[in-house]
Design an enzyme around this catalytic site. Structure first.
Site, PDB file in Angstrom:
ATOM      1  N   ASP A   4      34.288 -18.475 -32.446  1.00 36.15           N
ATOM      2  CA  ASP A   4      34.423 -18.085 -31.036  1.00 36.15           C
ATOM      3  C   ASP A   4      35.293 -19.131 -30.345  1.00 36.15           C
ATOM      4  O   ASP A   4      34.945 -20.315 -30.324  1.00 36.15           O
ATOM      5  CB  ASP A   4      33.013 -18.026 -30.412  1.00 36.15           C
ATOM      6  N   ASP A 104      38.616 -12.877 -28.745  1.00 38.20           N
ATOM      7  CA  ASP A 104      38.519 -14.276 -29.191  1.00 38.20           C
ATOM      8  C   ASP A 104      37.311 -14.558 -30.084  1.00 38.20           C
ATOM      9  O   ASP A 104      36.871 -15.690 -30.171  1.00 38.20           O
ATOM     10  CB  ASP A 104      38.546 -15.208 -27.974  1.00 38.20           C
ATOM     11  N   GLU A 105      36.782 -13.513 -30.720  1.00 41.44           N
ATOM     12  CA  GLU A 105      35.629 -13.728 -31.599  1.00 41.44           C
ATOM     13  C   GLU A 105      35.761 -12.932 -32.882  1.00 41.44           C
ATOM     14  O   GLU A 105      36.241 -11.794 -32.859  1.00 41.44           O
ATOM     15  CB  GLU A 105      34.332 -13.271 -30.909  1.00 41.44           C
TER      16      GLU A 105
HETATM   17  P1  TTP Z   1      34.090 -15.351 -23.705  1.00 44.44           P
HETATM   18  O1  TTP Z   1      34.153 -15.701 -25.163  1.00 44.44           O
HETATM   19  O2  TTP Z   1      32.830 -14.748 -23.187  1.00 44.44           O
HETATM   20  O3  TTP Z   1      34.357 -16.651 -22.813  1.00 44.44           O
HETATM   21  P2  TTP Z   1      35.345 -17.851 -23.005  1.00 44.44           P
HETATM   22  O4  TTP Z   1      36.097 -17.801 -24.283  1.00 44.44           O
HETATM   23  O5  TTP Z   1      36.184 -17.959 -21.762  1.00 44.44           O
HETATM   24  O6  TTP Z   1      34.372 -19.098 -22.972  1.00 44.44           O
HETATM   25  P3  TTP Z   1      33.354 -19.635 -24.095  1.00 44.44           P
HETATM   26  O7  TTP Z   1      33.834 -21.034 -24.391  1.00 44.44           O
HETATM   27  O8  TTP Z   1      32.031 -19.632 -23.407  1.00 44.44           O
HETATM   28  O9  TTP Z   1      33.419 -18.730 -25.271  1.00 44.44           O
HETATM   29  O10 TTP Z   1      35.268 -14.357 -23.347  1.00 44.44           O
HETATM   30  C1  TTP Z   1      36.561 -14.442 -23.926  1.00 44.44           C
HETATM   31  C2  TTP Z   1      37.603 -14.157 -22.879  1.00 44.44           C
HETATM   32  O11 TTP Z   1      37.373 -12.887 -22.278  1.00 44.44           O
HETATM   33  C3  TTP Z   1      37.607 -15.169 -21.746  1.00 44.44           C
HETATM   34  O12 TTP Z   1      38.410 -16.298 -22.005  1.00 44.44           O
HETATM   35  C4  TTP Z   1      38.098 -14.352 -20.589  1.00 44.44           C
HETATM   36  C5  TTP Z   1      37.664 -12.924 -20.893  1.00 44.44           C
HETATM   37  N1  TTP Z   1      36.512 -12.559 -20.049  1.00 44.44           N
HETATM   38  C6  TTP Z   1      36.750 -11.908 -18.843  1.00 44.44           C
HETATM   39  O13 TTP Z   1      37.909 -11.607 -18.497  1.00 44.44           O
HETATM   40  N2  TTP Z   1      35.683 -11.583 -18.048  1.00 44.44           N
HETATM   41  C7  TTP Z   1      34.404 -11.899 -18.371  1.00 44.44           C
HETATM   42  O14 TTP Z   1      33.459 -11.605 -17.614  1.00 44.44           O
HETATM   43  C8  TTP Z   1      34.156 -12.588 -19.619  1.00 44.44           C
HETATM   44  C9  TTP Z   1      32.759 -12.949 -20.008  1.00 44.44           C
HETATM   45  C10 TTP Z   1      35.243 -12.880 -20.415  1.00 44.44           C
HETATM   46 CA    CA Z   2      35.044 -17.468 -26.298  1.00 46.16          CA
END
Ligand code: TTP
Ligand code: CA
Length: 362
Positions: A4, A104-105
């Site tokens: 992730d 991103d996962e």
């Molecule tokens: P996430 O993996 O939930 O968040 P992240 O990568 O920003 O942070 P983390 O380090 O906690 O993993 O989501 C991936 C991407 O999806 C994030 O960078 C932006 C987008 N996203 C949105 O646009 N709106 C949202 O509500 C969420 C949760 C994510």
């Molecule tokens: Ca992420």
């Protein structure tokens, strides 16, 4: 393994615009109604220290950060897609099977690669983290476990830039102290309902009988919670072919930097891609080559086609051109594996399935 990326869009923005590096960064989705109306898409970890989170109004994020020099940048989804595609390509060659679950996962089945040895898997995870840092200048968090749910929970456990390995004999000691909301799918509602049953931790959840759980949550969610709380999950990692791109990669008979020595393989890969496109009734807007060098670094080079195409010949010719250009531009490069990718896919016929129609129209 569950990989992730940390604050993904924010890391992309920091790389695209180094002047904002080190500052709190907030990626914004502007609604366009007023200058500042809209919501936060994500924020980097510096900004999160001030309470900025995905989903909050931009105006609120500005208030939280009013005393600091923070950067507010508009979301550029297409750019994040490109970075994501390259990262997924890099991950794909590190595992037996890859299941991408979001931009991103991804889950990586590395069972065979690591010969079911968790220490080897840990080393592989360290290697992947290093590779993503070198190649894309991004950090990620990785969880390694005997099944998907455990790996997913583990990847969340030491964010950002984390690595948590949970061996089979450690699964319950790892899961039990955690709050129930760490289980994927357990949101505020499920959490509240569990609280009424005096359940706050996964250990407490595991003490409930299967019948109580299925009566409360229905058969599907109830059985899921029952299994997960014990660290049991036998769902396989399943390749989900991305509807936006198809790719084929193979290993060369011998490492080479002579374009001609890659041509036979490129022809086969192009043919297989063209077959797949035809089978799906799709065309592609661009063709790329993937070059994996002897040091296992991954490079891509793409070209937009003049018109969307699906013909084997068009893909093959473009791929051969691109590999020649790549080798000319990279004088030290020795190829170990090559791949061909078709992206910017679209259906040549109308929508064929209702769920796709709903996805695209919503
Ligand atoms: P996430 O993996 O939930 O968040 P992240 O990568 O920003 O942070 P983390 O380090 O906690 O993993 O989501 C991936 C991407 O999806 C994030 O960078 C932006 C987008 N996203 C949105 O646009 N709106 C949202 O509500 C969420 C949760 C994510
Ligand atoms: Ca992420």
């Amino acid at each position: 393994m569950h990989v992730d990326l940390d604050s993904f869009y924010a890391q992309c923005e920091e790389n695209a615009n180094p002047s904002i590096k080190g500052k709190p960064v907030v990626v914004c989705v502007y609604s366009g109604r007023t200058e500042e109306s809209g919501a936060v898409s994500t924020a980097n970890y510096q900004a999160r220290k001030y309470g900025v989170r995905a989903g909050i109004p931009i105006v609120r994020a500005k208030k939280l950060l009013e005393s600091v020099d923070a950067a507010f940048v508009p979301m550029n989804h297409q750019y994040y897609e490109e970075v994501s595609e390259r990262i997924i390509d890099t991950l794909r060659v590190q595992c037996d099977t890859l299941e991408q679950t979001s931009i991103d996962e991804a889950f990586l089945d590395v069972t065979r690669r690591c010969d079911v040895n968790f220490e080897t898997a840990r080393e592989m995870a360290i290697e992947i983290k290093q590779q993503l840092r070198t190649q894309e200048n991004v950090t990620c968090s990785i969880g390694v476990g005997p099944n998907k749910v455990t790996a997913k929970i583990a990847s969340d456990q030491s964010k950002p830039d984390g690595l948590v390995v949970v061996k089979p004999e450690e699964v319950t000691s790892f899961l039990f102290p955690l709050p129930v909301n760490r289980i994927p799918g357990v949101g505020v509602k499920a959490e509240e309902k569990l609280a009424t049953l005096q359940v706050a931790t996964i250990a407490q959840l595991s003490s409930l009988s299967k019948s109580v759980l299925t009566e409360t949550y229905g058969k599907s969610l109830g059985s899921y919670l029952y299994g997960t709380s014990r660290g049991e999950d036998d769902e396989p990692v399943k390749e989900r072919e991305q509807p936006t791109q198809f790719s084929r990669i193979a290993t060369l008979k011998q490492n080479t930097r002579l374009p001609e020595e890659t041509f036979k393989l490129l022809t086969e890969l192009s043919q297989s891609l063209a077959d797949r496109l035809k089978q799906e009734g799709m065309t592609c807007k661009s063709v790329a080559i993937i070059a994996i060098l002897t040091d296992l670094s991954l490079h891509t080079k793409s070209r937009s086609l003049e018109a969307p195409a699906s013909s084997e010949q068009m893909i093959e010719t473009t791929a051969k051109d691109l590999i020649q250009e790549f080798l000319e531009a990279n004088r030290e490069a020795f190829l170990r594996r090559v791949g061909v990718k078709a992206s910017g896919l679209s259906k040549t016929t109308g929508q064929t399935n209702i769920s796709k129609f709903l996805n695209t129209s919503l």
